[in-house]
Structure formats: structure tokens, C-alpha cells
Design a protein around this motif. Structure first.
Motif, PDB file in Angstrom:
ATOM      1  N   MET B 240       0.962  -1.225   0.022  1.00  0.00           N
ATOM      2  CA  MET B 240       0.079   0.018   0.035  1.00  0.00           C
ATOM      3  C   MET B 240       0.714   1.136   0.042  1.00  0.00           C
ATOM      4  N   ALA B 241       1.918   1.305   0.824  1.00  0.00           N
ATOM      5  CA  ALA B 241       2.740   2.509   0.885  1.00  0.00           C
ATOM      6  C   ALA B 241       3.735   2.608  -0.499  1.00  0.00           C
ATOM      7  N   LEU B 242       3.906   1.511  -0.983  1.00  0.00           N
ATOM      8  CA  LEU B 242       4.837   1.535  -2.491  1.00  0.00           C
ATOM      9  C   LEU B 242       3.830   2.209  -3.310  1.00  0.00           C
ATOM     10  N   ARG B 243       2.521   1.828  -3.229  1.00  0.00           N
ATOM     11  CA  ARG B 243       1.627   2.282  -4.218  1.00  0.00           C
ATOM     12  C   ARG B 243       1.107   3.806  -4.110  1.00  0.00           C
ATOM     13  N   GLY B 244       1.013   3.960  -2.764  1.00  0.00           N
ATOM     14  CA  GLY B 244       0.143   5.248  -2.711  1.00  0.00           C
ATOM     15  C   GLY B 244       1.224   6.410  -2.061  1.00  0.00           C
ATOM     16  N   VAL B 249      11.718   5.439   2.440  1.00  0.00           N
ATOM     17  CA  VAL B 249      12.020   4.405   3.375  1.00  0.00           C
ATOM     18  C   VAL B 249      10.882   3.892   4.008  1.00  0.00           C
ATOM     19  N   VAL B 250      10.701   2.640   4.005  1.00  0.00           N
ATOM     20  CA  VAL B 250       9.432   1.822   4.859  1.00  0.00           C
ATOM     21  C   VAL B 250       9.913   1.285   6.094  1.00  0.00           C
ATOM     22  N   VAL B 251       9.337   1.631   7.176  1.00  0.00           N
ATOM     23  CA  VAL B 251       9.802   0.852   8.355  1.00  0.00           C
ATOM     24  C   VAL B 251       8.825   0.159   8.962  1.00  0.00           C
ATOM     25  N   THR B 252       9.178  -0.975   9.280  1.00  0.00           N
ATOM     26  CA  THR B 252       8.377  -2.124   9.925  1.00  0.00           C
ATOM     27  C   THR B 252       8.961  -2.980  10.777  1.00  0.00           C
ATOM     28  N   ASP B 253       8.401  -3.598  11.947  1.00  0.00           N
ATOM     29  CA  ASP B 253       8.679  -4.393  12.778  1.00  0.00           C
ATOM     30  C   ASP B 253       8.476  -5.864  12.659  1.00  0.00           C
ATOM     31  N   GLU B 254       9.336  -6.679  13.374  1.00  0.00           N
ATOM     32  CA  GLU B 254       9.040  -8.110  13.314  1.00  0.00           C
ATOM     33  C   GLU B 254       8.697  -9.096  11.984  1.00  0.00           C
ATOM     34  N   LEU B 261       8.834 -11.318   3.022  1.00  0.00           N
ATOM     35  CA  LEU B 261       9.952 -11.167   2.285  1.00  0.00           C
ATOM     36  C   LEU B 261       9.570 -10.681   0.661  1.00  0.00           C
ATOM     37  N   LEU B 262       8.649 -11.116   0.280  1.00  0.00           N
ATOM     38  CA  LEU B 262       7.869 -10.813  -1.096  1.00  0.00           C
ATOM     39  C   LEU B 262       7.785  -9.301  -1.066  1.00  0.00           C
ATOM     40  N   ALA B 263       7.219  -8.775   0.130  1.00  0.00           N
ATOM     41  CA  ALA B 263       6.851  -7.158  -0.006  1.00  0.00           C
ATOM     42  C   ALA B 263       8.236  -6.430  -0.086  1.00  0.00           C
ATOM     43  N   LEU B 264       9.141  -7.075   0.838  1.00  0.00           N
ATOM     44  CA  LEU B 264      10.658  -6.536   0.858  1.00  0.00           C
ATOM     45  C   LEU B 264      11.142  -6.555  -0.370  1.00  0.00           C
ATOM     46  N   GLU B 265      11.149  -7.629  -1.184  1.00  0.00           N
ATOM     47  CA  GLU B 265      11.660  -7.530  -2.681  1.00  0.00           C
ATOM     48  C   GLU B 265      10.958  -6.362  -3.418  1.00  0.00           C
ATOM     49  N   GLU B 266       9.433  -6.555  -3.431  1.00  0.00           N
ATOM     50  CA  GLU B 266       9.074  -5.297  -3.868  1.00  0.00           C
ATOM     51  C   GLU B 266       9.257  -3.830  -3.882  1.00  0.00           C
ATOM     52  N   ALA B 267       9.485  -3.522  -2.594  1.00  0.00           N
ATOM     53  CA  ALA B 267      10.316  -2.397  -2.162  1.00  0.00           C
ATOM     54  C   ALA B 267      11.509  -2.178  -2.779  1.00  0.00           C
ATOM     55  N   GLN B 268      12.271  -3.335  -2.677  1.00  0.00           N
ATOM     56  CA  GLN B 268      13.728  -3.225  -3.339  1.00  0.00           C
ATOM     57  C   GLN B 268      13.753  -2.924  -4.724  1.00  0.00           C
ATOM     58  N   ASN B 269      12.659  -3.711  -5.343  1.00  0.00           N
ATOM     59  CA  ASN B 269      12.462  -3.221  -6.987  1.00  0.00           C
ATOM     60  C   ASN B 269      12.057  -1.897  -7.073  1.00  0.00           C
ATOM     61  N   ALA B 270      11.380  -1.184  -6.091  1.00  0.00           N
ATOM     62  CA  ALA B 270      10.905   0.157  -6.387  1.00  0.00           C
ATOM     63  C   ALA B 270      11.937   1.191  -5.755  1.00  0.00           C
ATOM     64  N   GLY B 271      13.189   0.712  -5.306  1.00  0.00           N
ATOM     65  CA  GLY B 271      14.224   1.283  -4.910  1.00  0.00           C
ATOM     66  C   GLY B 271      13.976   2.094  -3.579  1.00  0.00           C
ATOM     67  N   VAL B 272      13.011   1.487  -2.720  1.00  0.00           N
ATOM     68  CA  VAL B 272      12.775   2.112  -1.268  1.00  0.00           C
ATOM     69  C   VAL B 272      13.695   1.138  -0.290  1.00  0.00           C
ATOM     70  N   ALA B 273      14.257   1.638   0.585  1.00  0.00           N
ATOM     71  CA  ALA B 273      14.820   1.326   1.548  1.00  0.00           C
ATOM     72  C   ALA B 273      13.705   0.637   2.759  1.00  0.00           C
TER      73      ALA B 273
END
Lengths: 185, 356
Positions: B240-244, B249-254, B261-273
Motif C-alpha cells: 500500500m505504501a509503495l503504491r500510494g 523508506v518503509v519502516v516495519t517491525d517483526e 519477504l515478497l513485500a521486501l523484494e517489491e520495495a527493493q525493486n521500487a528502490g525503497v529502503a
């Protein structure tokens, strides 16, 4: 001497006439008050049902807290229904050790003082108050629907009683006054 | 009244009145030491337990802490139920999802854990009724612990934030560190030479622990350029964060589920730390978990921060580049989502970075 007696009798007649009028007026007035109670009850029950519909929307769709939901219903409801929700909302908002039930009871007390509702009507609301806020949405929906159903049948009975009793009490009041006058004269 | 009222006011308005009186006496008795209170635990038919960093015990009417439960007054079951109702603002229907997850958040970001009889429906907890135990966890924002780490986790020029995983055992301060990192990166240090510029941050706060949101509004300082998705499942929240929200930087816990991990990969593809945390005592332990096994082979993170309680909560043991990152593409999934140029992975491999 004769003049004094005639004057005394005249005064007595005037007083009797005035007393008759007063007793008749009191009887009619008492009948009218009781009749008004019968006339107001279905109107108040209908207003209560509308208030509960607003409360349902506040709880199920807006997920407002009970204090906010009651305040909103108070804002949108006519007297005397507004008294119930206003008192309950204020009590719950300020009394930190209080429970929703205690606040609701305070509201019911004010409603009883200001409305023409019968104890059995208040009992429906008391039952509702025991469940308000204490459970999940599904259960809240169920208890609100149940209260509405019970208030609807109370309203139906109240309407029938109004038709039957309102005029009766108006006549009865006058007749009672007239009976008292006849007894005294 | 209370010297600690600003911190405790939200909790005091919920606790049973007699417990408030005992706490006042405890505060008067303990003076400054009362300020380090971490938990107030209420249980039906048992006394109130107080937990702080240095002491623990049951609260007596006189405001003393005793170790023997028999020496302190027990709370009635209905007091616990009423306290839970007050914590949910007498509106259980408005907090159903939270109750299902076993906690509520109070104004100020304090968290209340709940236990009792779970009402299960279709194999899923529907609610807890009656509630028989409450744990009030006091939130005190600690600002500054992330500052010494910042030069290792972000670079001023080109402005860049390394994807970082903070690993620590429970109670070692990983959420505190994460929150402080979010705040520092969000507020930045200006745009001057050598300063870390401010970044747009989205916090995906599944358990309301990072931002301590109450009615969706952060109660803890997470920075002026930070948006919070409160109580949002991590993987969904990152998407949601990546789309909108177009975050830097996206910060999340646990993290701990395969979909994370799939979501992390999407973030990485979008160049978001991504700054994330994981329970554990070592990198090896974390990557040995079935759901996180891919971390071993794939450079999801540029940096790993290892915390412990060795010198108190927040002790930084080590900051290092994980092998997957150092090997830069030797893993089976290395062909996917190559790190963008200038994002730091092209720098010479440095397995361990020493703290200042």
C-alpha cells in the motif's frame, strides 16, 4: 340585618359558583393531564426508536465510542429523549470510575422524570443498557434490534391505549369534577 | 497529585480507583525511582504486580512492593472486567479487532495486553470475555539511541538509506531503536554538506508498537515526514505504501512470514529502503528460520544491527553487511532485482562495521 343576610347569601352563592367552577376545572384539568400522558407516550416511544436507529448507525458504521455515540444521538433527538442520551454521555465522559450501565441508569432516571413513558418502557431501555458497549458489533446489532422490536410493540399498544384512554380520561376528569360538585352542593 | 501524571494520566483514568490510590502512595514512597515503572499487571483474584527495570513485586495498600503475593490485596474479578471496559472506552464493538489480537492502545501510546477466556469461532479468536488479566505497558519515548548508528545506516551524499535489519532478543530495544531511526531520518539534519537529508517515511505498524497510534494518530514521535499505516498487516502495508505514498523508506517491525519477504523484494525493486526488525540473538539464528531462509541467499538487507541487553537495553553488539549482500549476487535468487547503482552495494565488501 335583612340586608346583611341577603348579602351573606349572595356571597355564599358566588363562592359556591366559584368553587363549582374550580372543582370542575380541576377535574377536567386532571383528566386532561392523564390524557396527555397517553397521547405523548406513543410519540416519545417513536422518538426513542428513531434515537436507537441513530445509535445503531453510530455503533455499527462509525464505530464511535459509546460516549461520542450517545452525545451524537442526544444532539439529534427531541426532548425528552435527548435527556437520556445527554445525561448518560456526560456521566460516562466525566465519571472516571463509573460504568456504562451506571451512566445509562442516570440517563433513564432523567428520562423517567421528563417523559410520559411507563415503567415497562423504561425496563426495555434498562435491559438494552446492560448490553450497550459490552460486546462486539454483531451482539450490539442484535440487542439494538431486540430493543427496537420491543419498543415497536410498546408503541403499538400505546397508540391503542391513546385511542381508548385519552378521551376517556378527559371525560372522566370532567365527570369526576361534576360528581364532587354534586356531592358538595 | 502525581509527579508522573503526564506519563500515566491515560493509564490512571482507566485503572481501578483504589489501585490509583496505592500507586500514588508507591510514588510518594519511591519518589524518583517510581519513574522507571515499566509495567502494571492486573490479575483477577490476585494482587497488582509492578515491574520496573530495577525492581518487581506486588503492590500493597501502603504503596510498598512485596515479593509474597499473600502480603498484598487481591483485585476482584469485576474490577478487571470494568478496567478492561474503561480501556476500551466502554465500546468493545469499536475495538473488536484489537481485542482479537490481545491488546489495546491508550492515548499516549501505552499498550494494554489482555488475557482471559477466549471466545473462539471457526478456529479463530472472536473476542476475550471475560477479561481476567491486564498488562499496562508504559511507553516512554527514548530519543537519541539511533544517532550514533546513523552514519552507518545512511549516507549524506548521494542521499541514501541502507536497508537495515535490526536483530535483538525481546526487551533489548529494537522497536525503540527503529522508532528513533524513523524519527531521525524523517526529520533529517538539514541539507548541508555531510548532513543526512530528511526522507519521506512510511511506518507500517502492524501492532501499534512503533508509532503507538491512538485513533490512527501517532502518539510517539516518529518524525515530521512520517506517515503511519496503523494495525496494517506488514506485507499488505508495504505494498500500500509503495503504491500510494511514494516513500523513500518503509519502516516495519517483526518480519517473520514468507509474504513479508515478497513485500521486501517489491520495495527493493521500487528502490525503497526498508528498516525492519526480527526477534533473535544472532544473524545465523534468524536465517535458520524456515520463513526467513531466503535472507541467507538474497540481499534483502544492506546492513544488520545486532542488539543485546549486555550493558542494558539497546547495547549495539555489531553492525555488519550480511554475507548475501557482501557476496552481491551469489545466491540463487541473485538474478532478480539487482540493487540499483549507487545504493551502496557496489562498495567494497566490509563484513563488520565497528561502532564508534
Amino acid at each position: 340585618m335583612q340586608g346583611d343576610r341577603a348579602m351573606g347569601e349572595g356571597l355564599l352563592m358566588v363562592m359556591k359558583a366559584a368553587g363549582t367552577v374550580l372543582v370542575l376545572a380541576a377535574g377536567t384539568g386532571a383528566g386532561w393531564v392523564v390524557a396527555q400522558g397517553y397521547a405523548r407516550r406513543p410519540v416519545e416511544l417513536r422518538a426513542l426508536r428513531q434515537a436507537l436507529a441513530t445509535l445503531r448507525a453510530e455503533i455499527l458504521y462509525r464505530s464511535s465510542s459509546l460516549t461520542e455515540a450517545w452525545a451524537e444521538v442526544a444532539r439529534r433527538s427531541p426532548a425528552p429523549v435527548t435527556a437520556l442520551f445527554q445525561e448518560a454521555s456526560e456521566r460516562l465522559g466525566t465519571d472516571r470510575a463509573g460504568t456504562a450501565m451506571v451512566a445509562w441508569e442516570a440517563g433513564l432516571k432523567r428520562l423517567a422524570e421528563e417523559s410520559s413513558l411507563f415503567p415497562e418502557d423504561l425496563e426495555i431501555l434498562r435491559h438494552l443498557g446492560q448490553a450497550l458497549g459490552a460486546s462486539g458489533r454483531e451482539e450490539q446489532e442484535r440487542v439494538l434490534a431486540l430493543a427496537d422490536q420491543e419498543l415497536a410493540s410498546a408503541e403499538e399498544i400505546a397508540r391503542a391505549e391513546r385511542e381508548k384512554n385519552a378521551r376517556l380520561w378527559q371525560y372522566l376528569g370532567f365527570a369526576l369534577g361534576a360528581a364532587v360538585v354534586l356531592l358538595l352542593v | 497529585m502525581f509527579g508522573w501524571t503526564p506519563i500515566l494520566s491515560a493509564i490512571l483514568s482507566v485503572l481501578p480507583p483504589r489501585v490509583c490510590t496505592w500507586l500514588e502512595r508507591y510514588q510518594a514512597r519511591m519518589s524518583e525511582a517510581a519513574g522507571d515503572l515499566e509495567e502494571i499487571r492486573l490479575r483477577a483474584e490476585r494482587p497488582v504486580q509492578l515491574v520496573s527495570a530495577r525492581r518487581e513485586g506486588f503492590l500493597t495498600e501502603a504503596g510498598e512492593l512485596v515479593h509474597d503475593a499473600a502480603g498484598a490485596p487481591a483485585l476482584r474479578a469485576e474490577e478487571i472486567v470494568e478496567t478492561a471496559r474503561r480501556a476500551s472506552r466502554h465500546s468493545v464493538y469499536a475495538f473488536e479487532e484489537e481485542l482479537r489480537q490481545g491488546f489495546l492502545t491508550l492515548p499516549g501510546g501505552h499498550r494494554v495486553g489482555l488475557v482471559g477466556r477466549c471466545v473462539v469461532e471457526g478456529g479463530r479468536v472472536r473476542t476475550i470475555d471475560p477479561v481476567s488479566g491486564l498488562n499496562f505497558r508504559l511507553h516512554r519515548q527514548v530519543t537519541g539511541p539511533a544517532r550514533p548508528l546513523l552514519p552507518h545506516l545512511a549516507s549524506p551524499f548521494p542521499p541514501y538509506v541502507y536497508s537495515t535489519l535490526i536483530i535483538s532478543p525481546p526487551g533489548a530495544g529494537k522497536t525503540t531503536l527503529l522508532r528513533d531511526l524513523a524519527r531521525l531520518l524523517s526529520d533529517g539534519e538539514g541539507w548541508g554538506p555531510g548532513a543526512i537529508p530528511p526522507r519521506k517515511i512510511v511506518v507500517v505498524d502492524e501492532r501499534s508498537e512503533i508509532a503507538g497510534c491512538w485513533l490512527g494518530v501517532p502518539q510517539l514521535s516518529v518524525g515530521s515526514r512520517t506517515d503511519v499505516l496503523d494495525r496494517c498487516p506488514k506485507a499488505e502495508g508495504i505494498m500500500m505504501a509503495l503504491r500510494g505514498m511514494a516513500p523513500d523508506v518503509v519502516v516495519t517491525d517483526e518480519i517473520g512470514r514468507p509474504e513479508d519477504l515478497l513485500a521486501l523484494e517489491e520495495a527493493q525493486n521500487a528502490g525503497v529502503a526498508v528498516l525492519a526488525t526480527a526477534h533473535g540473538v544472532s544473524w545465523e539464528e534468524v536465517i535458520s528460520r524456515p520463513a526467513l531462509r531466503d535472507l541467507r541467499d538474497y540481499p534483502y538487507f544492506d546492513r544488520v544491527v545486532l542488539l543485546s541487553r549486555r550493558q542494558g537495553p539497546g547495547t549495539v553488539e555489531r553492525i555488519f553487511r550480511p554475507e548475501s549482500c557482501a557476496a552481491s549476487g551469489s545466491g540463487p535468487r541473485a538474478g532478480r532485482a539487482r540493487p540499483p547503482a549507487g545504493r551502496g552495494r557496489s562498495s567494497p565488501s566490509r563484513p563488520s562495521i565497528h561502532m564508534p
